[in-house]
Write an enzyme that holds these catalytic residues in place. Structure first.
Site, PDB file in Angstrom:
ATOM      1  N   ASP A 176       0.557  -1.266  -0.065  1.00  0.00           N
ATOM      2  CA  ASP A 176      -0.157  -0.019   0.011  1.00  0.00           C
ATOM      3  C   ASP A 176       0.783   1.376   0.150  1.00  0.00           C
ATOM      4  O   ASP A 176       1.516   1.750   0.980  1.00  0.00           O
ATOM      5  CB  ASP A 176      -0.928  -0.111   1.291  1.00  0.00           C
ATOM      6  CG  ASP A 176      -2.139   1.030   1.185  1.00  0.00           C
ATOM      7  OD1 ASP A 176      -2.272   1.873   0.147  1.00  0.00           O
ATOM      8  OD2 ASP A 176      -2.534   1.389   2.075  1.00  0.00           O
ATOM      9  N   ASP A 218      -1.781   5.609  -5.789  1.00  0.00           N
ATOM     10  CA  ASP A 218      -2.127   4.599  -4.561  1.00  0.00           C
ATOM     11  C   ASP A 218      -2.117   3.153  -5.091  1.00  0.00           C
ATOM     12  O   ASP A 218      -3.393   2.955  -5.608  1.00  0.00           O
ATOM     13  CB  ASP A 218      -3.445   5.033  -3.978  1.00  0.00           C
ATOM     14  CG  ASP A 218      -3.828   4.381  -2.532  1.00  0.00           C
ATOM     15  OD1 ASP A 218      -3.177   3.373  -2.275  1.00  0.00           O
ATOM     16  OD2 ASP A 218      -4.832   4.595  -2.057  1.00  0.00           O
TER      17      ASP A 218
END
Length: 443
Positions: free
Chosen positions: A108, A318
């Site tokens: 992440d 992201d």
């Protein structure tokens, strides 16, 4: 993680992991609240296990420049770790070792903490925090604390993700190995979790800036007010001169199995056009966050839809989000351009599209270069209905129409088409286009 068959979402925006994988943009500490209003938020309900993954190569590879030499000023990494595609290619994980125990964790770039679920944790309902069994959180193997772990007294871990999932626990130091590099690292062990897992991953490795870390002073998460900022794992590595201060991702569009690389200190071992476009990483200006580097935020010049140029803006890069979140008028224009059009369903919270629809030509213009999105990434398999028919959704979702408050994101739908270099040392993002490559994406 509950397996996908029918997308039933709880809010206006598609953002849960599972169908669309939104677990990155964190909110302020609030273990008993829903997602922050600053972020797209929802969760997946009532999903069954029937899937459709045909496993054939949907495209043949076009001409590739073989990755043999250093592209420009970005070195080739000597510390790469493979990515694993989960949930029909909507989430990507890699191996990490705590002490002597190895786990799969979500990769992440939209958060900063590295954590694992601790054995014996309490699983709770995401809506009302009612106690559930451990199995209901769908974690993979949990971490058994051993003698190499050292708890930090007077600190706790407290995070709420953009899809409403929340976690609390303890902070401590552990010997952690990622991509062959070992460091003594501050990490979190989760002992209280509202989590919708995938039955494979046991935690998460966060690769964003220190300002997004989620350690707090005190031992009662309900009273957290003072953030204890610490060094995330990748910063620890480069400040100890164990790697150059950059990492890269090559996320592939395979819907299962090995699917790309996370490379520390350089570029990954994949083929790509060795011509990087650079753009500055911008200071975070989202209300409620410190005015400093936090997310990997960049300026997008424009969204290229066919022969039309639509408005650009500020976007977060992201890897923890599957879809691209764009301003309302941009999302509407793109979804109308499918043939037949993608139709928003309020109950499902998604733009549902015919799995055999023709996707529009879509490009993201960054620093003067247009990066086109493969049509395969514009239509996502979201499972099956009760009759066994495939359900698909658009790869682009409405992220709101107020740039001062809404968050726009370049998720995996975009990143599957580029090699993304997160150059912290130069405070730049660098992108190089991928050519077509074989995959087992059925659409």
């Amino acid at each position: 993680m509950l397996l996908l068959s029918l997308l039933l979402l709880a809010s206006d925006l598609v953002s849960a992991r599972g169908a669309i994988g939104k677990r990155s943009v964190v909110s302020s500490p609030s273990p008993f609240q829903a997602a922050s209003s600053l972020t797209p938020s929802s969760h997946v309900l009532s999903l069954t296990s029937q899937k459709s993954a045909k496993g054939y190569n949907a495209r043949s590879a076009a001409h590739l420049l073989h990755h043999r030499s250093s592209p420009g000023n970005v070195p080739i990494s000597t510390h790469s770790t493979g990515l694993l595609s989960l949930i029909e290619g909507e989430e990507f994980a890699t191996n990490i070792t705590f002490g002597t125990q190895t786990f799969e964790v979500i990769v992440d770039t939209g958060s900063s903490d590295t954590w694992l679920a601790e054995s014996g944790f309490q699983c709770v309902n995401i809506t009302n925090a009612a106690p559930l069994s451990e199995a209901d959180c769908y974690f993979g193997p949990t971490f058994d604390v051993d003698e190499t772990f050292s708890q930090i007294p007077g600190e706790n871990f407290n995070i709420t993700y953009g899809d409403g999932e929340f976690l609390t626990g303890i902070m401590g130091y552990e010997n952690v190995t990622l991509a062959g590099i070992e460091v003594r690292q501050e990490v979190a062990l989760v002992n209280y979790a509202a989590w919708e897992g995938d039955s494979t991953t046991s935690g998460l490795v966060g690769l964003a800036y220190p300002s997004l870390t989620s350690a707090y002073n005190g031992t009662n998460p309900s009273n957290d007010t003072v953030q204890e900022v610490y060094s995330p794992i990748f910063k620890t590595m480069y400040t100890q001169n164990l790697t150059a201060p950059l990492f890269s991702l090559a996320i592939l569009r395979d819907v299962s199995g090995p699917s790309g690389y996370l490379a520390l200190g350089g570029t990954p071992p994949v083929d790509f056009v060795e011509d990087f476009t650079s753009t500055p990483i911008l200071i975070t200006t989202i209300t409620g966050y410190p005015k400093t580097y936090g997310f990997y935020t960049i300026k997008v010049d424009s969204i290229e839809l066919g022969k039309s140029s639509l408005a650009g803006g500020t976007y977060i890069v992201d890897s923890g989000t599957t879809l691209n979140y764009v301003p309302t008028p941009v999302a509407n224009a793109i979804n109308r351009a499918f043939s037949p059009p993608a139709v928003y369903n309020e109950d499902e919270g998604a733009n549902v599209v015919d799995c055999k629809a023709k996707a529009p030509t879509l490009g993201i213009k960054i620093a003067g270069t247009v990066f086109y999105i493969n049509p395969l990434d514009m239509i996502l398999l979201a499972g099956t209905d009760a009759k066994g028919n495939d359900i698909c959704i658009s790869g682009v979702v409405d992220g709101g129409n107020d740039p001062s408050e809404d968050v726009y994101i370049l998720g995996d739908v975009f990143q599957k088409n580029v090699v993304s270099v997160f150059d912290i040392g130069a405070t730049e993002m660098k992108f190089a286009a991928r050519e077509y490559y074989p995959s087992n994406d059925p659409y």
